[in-house]
Design a protein around this motif. Structure first.
Motif, PDB file in Angstrom:
ATOM      1  N   LYS A 152       0.685  -1.205  -0.048  1.00 15.53           N
ATOM      2  CA  LYS A 152       0.024  -0.004  -0.076  1.00 15.53           C
ATOM      3  C   LYS A 152       0.836   1.166  -0.026  1.00 15.53           C
ATOM      4  CE  LYS A 152      -3.546   2.358   2.659  1.00 15.53           C
ATOM      5  NZ  LYS A 152      -4.507   2.490   3.773  1.00 15.53           N
ATOM      6  N   TRP A 153       2.053   1.334   0.538  1.00 20.00           N
ATOM      7  CA  TRP A 153       2.810   2.417   0.607  1.00 20.00           C
ATOM      8  C   TRP A 153       4.030   2.377  -0.230  1.00 20.00           C
ATOM      9  CZ3 TRP A 153       0.164   5.863   3.141  1.00 20.00           C
ATOM     10  CH2 TRP A 153      -0.739   5.325   4.086  1.00 20.00           C
ATOM     11  N   CYS A 154       3.781   1.549  -1.325  1.00 20.23           N
ATOM     12  CA  CYS A 154       4.963   1.459  -2.444  1.00 20.23           C
ATOM     13  C   CYS A 154       4.012   2.234  -3.551  1.00 20.23           C
ATOM     14  CB  CYS A 154       5.456   0.208  -2.750  1.00 20.23           C
ATOM     15  SG  CYS A 154       6.317  -0.670  -1.445  1.00 20.23           S
ATOM     16  N   HIS A 155       4.855   3.145  -4.503  1.00 17.98           N
ATOM     17  CA  HIS A 155       4.052   3.978  -5.354  1.00 17.98           C
ATOM     18  C   HIS A 155       4.854   3.647  -6.659  1.00 17.98           C
ATOM     19  CE1 HIS A 155       1.622   6.257  -2.446  1.00 17.98           C
ATOM     20  NE2 HIS A 155       2.730   6.051  -1.733  1.00 17.98           N
ATOM     21  N   ARG A 156       4.258   3.206  -7.740  1.00 18.48           N
ATOM     22  CA  ARG A 156       4.837   2.718  -8.953  1.00 18.48           C
ATOM     23  C   ARG A 156       5.421   4.066  -9.662  1.00 18.48           C
ATOM     24  NH1 ARG A 156       1.027   0.508 -11.056  1.00 18.48           N
ATOM     25  NH2 ARG A 156       1.375  -1.652 -10.438  1.00 18.48           N
ATOM     26  N   LEU A 157       6.619   3.743 -10.077  1.00 25.70           N
ATOM     27  CA  LEU A 157       7.203   4.999 -10.825  1.00 25.70           C
ATOM     28  C   LEU A 157       7.009   5.000 -12.259  1.00 25.70           C
ATOM     29  CD1 LEU A 157      10.893   4.744  -9.354  1.00 25.70           C
ATOM     30  CD2 LEU A 157       9.044   6.380  -8.834  1.00 25.70           C
ATOM     31  N   PRO A 158       6.534   6.288 -13.079  1.00 23.74           N
ATOM     32  CA  PRO A 158       6.325   6.246 -14.301  1.00 23.74           C
ATOM     33  C   PRO A 158       7.770   5.777 -15.053  1.00 23.74           C
ATOM     34  CG  PRO A 158       5.573   8.348 -13.218  1.00 23.74           C
ATOM     35  CD  PRO A 158       6.260   7.506 -12.257  1.00 23.74           C
ATOM     36  N   ASP A 159       7.623   5.562 -16.145  1.00 24.32           N
ATOM     37  CA  ASP A 159       8.746   5.040 -16.821  1.00 24.32           C
ATOM     38  C   ASP A 159       9.642   6.153 -17.051  1.00 24.32           C
ATOM     39  OD1 ASP A 159       7.726   2.591 -17.215  1.00 24.32           O
ATOM     40  OD2 ASP A 159       6.913   3.095 -19.561  1.00 24.32           O
ATOM     41  N   ASN A 160       9.475   7.568 -17.074  1.00 16.41           N
ATOM     42  CA  ASN A 160      10.531   8.319 -17.207  1.00 16.41           C
ATOM     43  C   ASN A 160      11.129   9.088 -15.996  1.00 16.41           C
ATOM     44  OD1 ASN A 160       8.231   9.865 -16.659  1.00 16.41           O
ATOM     45  ND2 ASN A 160       8.398  11.669 -17.831  1.00 16.41           N
ATOM     46  N   VAL A 161      10.579   8.521 -14.661  1.00 17.68           N
ATOM     47  CA  VAL A 161      11.338   8.769 -13.452  1.00 17.68           C
ATOM     48  C   VAL A 161      12.139   7.517 -13.283  1.00 17.68           C
ATOM     49  CG1 VAL A 161      10.719   9.205 -10.902  1.00 17.68           C
ATOM     50  CG2 VAL A 161       9.159   9.990 -12.911  1.00 17.68           C
ATOM     51  N   THR A 162      13.373   8.061 -12.721  1.00 18.84           N
ATOM     52  CA  THR A 162      14.543   7.012 -12.190  1.00 18.84           C
ATOM     53  C   THR A 162      14.495   6.792 -11.007  1.00 18.84           C
ATOM     54  OG1 THR A 162      16.078   8.895 -11.717  1.00 18.84           O
ATOM     55  CG2 THR A 162      16.073   8.131 -14.061  1.00 18.84           C
ATOM     56  N   CYS A 163      14.996   5.781 -10.579  1.00 19.93           N
ATOM     57  CA  CYS A 163      14.923   5.499  -8.831  1.00 19.93           C
ATOM     58  C   CYS A 163      15.627   6.369  -8.156  1.00 19.93           C
ATOM     59  CB  CYS A 163      15.433   4.160  -8.740  1.00 19.93           C
ATOM     60  SG  CYS A 163      14.703   2.717  -8.866  1.00 19.93           S
ATOM     61  N   SER A 164      16.484   7.063  -8.639  1.00 21.09           N
ATOM     62  CA  SER A 164      17.133   8.278  -8.176  1.00 21.09           C
ATOM     63  C   SER A 164      16.391   9.409  -7.680  1.00 21.09           C
ATOM     64  CB  SER A 164      18.624   8.756  -8.775  1.00 21.09           C
ATOM     65  OG  SER A 164      19.133   9.707  -8.174  1.00 21.09           O
ATOM     66  N   GLU A 165      15.340   9.765  -8.847  1.00 25.27           N
ATOM     67  CA  GLU A 165      14.300  10.636  -8.815  1.00 25.27           C
ATOM     68  C   GLU A 165      13.249  10.291  -7.785  1.00 25.27           C
ATOM     69  OE1 GLU A 165      13.560  13.278 -12.491  1.00 25.27           O
ATOM     70  OE2 GLU A 165      14.217  11.093 -13.031  1.00 25.27           O
ATOM     71  N   VAL A 375      23.113  13.587  -0.978  1.00 27.65           N
ATOM     72  CA  VAL A 375      23.951  12.356  -1.177  1.00 27.65           C
ATOM     73  C   VAL A 375      22.956  11.143  -1.138  1.00 27.65           C
ATOM     74  CG1 VAL A 375      25.769  10.957   0.051  1.00 27.65           C
ATOM     75  CG2 VAL A 375      25.856  13.273   0.182  1.00 27.65           C
ATOM     76  N   GLN A 376      23.270  10.329  -2.145  1.00 29.31           N
ATOM     77  CA  GLN A 376      22.444   9.150  -2.253  1.00 29.31           C
ATOM     78  C   GLN A 376      23.263   7.859  -2.447  1.00 29.31           C
ATOM     79  OE1 GLN A 376      19.820   9.299  -5.776  1.00 29.31           O
ATOM     80  NE2 GLN A 376      18.433  10.362  -4.749  1.00 29.31           N
ATOM     81  N   ILE A 377      22.996   6.665  -1.767  1.00 30.57           N
ATOM     82  CA  ILE A 377      23.477   5.418  -1.752  1.00 30.57           C
ATOM     83  C   ILE A 377      22.738   4.619  -2.627  1.00 30.57           C
ATOM     84  CG2 ILE A 377      23.755   3.599  -0.080  1.00 30.57           C
ATOM     85  CD1 ILE A 377      23.858   5.189   2.237  1.00 30.57           C
ATOM     86  N   VAL A 378      23.467   4.098  -3.635  1.00 27.23           N
ATOM     87  CA  VAL A 378      22.863   3.336  -4.505  1.00 27.23           C
ATOM     88  C   VAL A 378      23.487   1.929  -4.604  1.00 27.23           C
ATOM     89  CG1 VAL A 378      22.468   5.443  -6.017  1.00 27.23           C
ATOM     90  CG2 VAL A 378      24.832   4.108  -6.422  1.00 27.23           C
TER      91      VAL A 378
END
Length: 385
Positions: A152-165, A375-378
């Motif tokens: 319920k608290w996971c929101h699908r990302l559109p194709d043009n939105v990266t995981c970083s975004e 700062v991001q951890i990937v």
């Protein structure tokens, strides 16, 4: 409501599973240390998904929990995996999950409210006292490879939105909730106190909302230079450490001009101040900066008790001093802002570190001399089980 997957939560009933990859994690301890260790991997329970976390942003609260061991009443009493600004890929779905499938990329809304209290029933789930928030003891966060979270608290990302975004949706949500509560007005001036990640997101969001003119303040000239490049139309003010709050406020207000209506009264002084630091002196400066009848929205997280708020100034000027607690109902609209290119937050990510070097990420974020913004951890490993 099912609890978050946490090896420190006695109510968690899912089983651990084996994976071909280890599960490196960054944990804070009760004695103010950090450690990088492999964490258990849990199978998703009913209505849960197992995620491969691809990106997690380092937040100031992570630094607070590390350095101070607490934020207000939230206290680190044992080992806890940090991180809550995250996006990843669904690996497995538990029973009852119908809206997501393996392979979906999602942004993680980190707070899981109880769903039963009067605040949840009223739609104000961000105020739920029984919320289980990722990265806040005892609920493990997202600086790990594998994490179970309610679908319920996971929101699908559109194709043009990266995981970083997608990982930037959490700080964007903080700002969106603040801006909505403050009520920014088209063509009315606003001040943003603090040019850190939240302040910079507030700056570009205020610009997209139509507020004008915009002034952003900070002590650090390099961050103000970044702000000017990020939103070229803004004005900047470097806070003078040698001036008191009221004097700094007078200098900020001067940037808006001195025009008055017939019979006196402020005309162009800023109607809204978004205070994004939580630092007491900055909050006091914000109170003196807003025009009479204006609004000061405190978005930043500060110390538990502030003794120097100018009570009578706020009272006589009928300035609304307002606060927010995280966010609610912001992820869908935040996704539209990113997918529709209303906001471009990618320039905010100045440093990235692989998951195995998560400790270096926190050290970089904690030292302002490094010039980091976000700062991001990937984790670039293949998401396999």
């Amino acid at each position: 409501m099912l609890p978050l997957a946490s090896n420190s939560d006695p109510n968690f009933r899912s089983k651990t599973i084996k994976t071909p990859l280890p599960n490196p994690s960054l944990q804070v301890t009760a004695d103010h240390n950090l450690k990088q260790v492999d964490a258990p991997v849990y199978s998703p329970g009913p209505n849960d998904v197992l995620l491969h976390i691809k990106a997690t942003g380092v937040c100031g609260s992570d630094i607070h929990f590390w350095k101070s061991g607490r934020i207000g009443s939230l206290v680190v009493e044992g080992d806890c995996i940090l991180g809550h600004e995250a996006a990843g890929v669904v690996l497995q779905c538990g029973d009852g999950v119908t809206d997501l499938k393996p392979g979906d990329r999602v942004a993680v809304e980190p707070g899981v409210p109880c769903g039963d209290c009067f605040l949840c029933q009223d739609g104000r789930y961000n105020l739920c006292e029984d919320v289980q928030f990722a990265g806040v003891y005892p609920y493990d966060g997202t600086i790990q490879r594998y994490k179970v979270h309610p679908a319920k608290w996971c929101h699908r990302l559109p194709d043009n939105v990266t995981c970083s975004e997608g990982a930037l949706l959490e700080p964007l949500s903080v700002v969106m909730h603040g801006i909505k509560s403050a009520g920014l007005s088209l063509g009315r001036g606003a001040v943003i106190c603090g040019a850190g990640p939240i302040g910079l997101i507030a700056l570009t969001s205020a610009r997209a909302s139509g507020a004008h003119p915009l002034v952003i303040t900070d002590l650090e000239p390099r961050r103000l230079d970044f702000a000017k490049k990020f939103v070229p139309s803004c004005l900047t003010y470097q806070v003078d450490r040698n001036l008191d709050a009221e004097s700094n406020a007078k200098m900020i207000r001067a940037l808006f001009g001195v025009e008055t209506r017939q019979g006196g009264g402020e005309y162009v002084a800023p109607e809204t101040v978004l205070e994004c630091t939580g630092v007491e002196n900055s909050v006091v400066t914000a109170c003196y900066t807003a025009r009479r009848g204006g609004t000061v929205m405190v978005i930043g997280v500060g110390k538990s008790i502030m003794n120097n708020l100018p009570f009578m100034h706020l009272s006589l000027a009928e300035i609304d001093l307002k606060f927010i607690n995280r966010y609610r109902d912001t992820w869908p609209t935040g996704l539209q802002c990113l997918a529709g290119k209303i906001l471009d937050l990618k320039p905010l990510v100045t440093h990235t570190f692989p998951l195995e070097n998560a400790l270096d990420a926190l050290n970089t974020c904690a030292d302002l001399s490094n010039g980091s913004i976000k700062v991001q951890i990937v984790d670039e490993k293949d998401h396999v089980l």
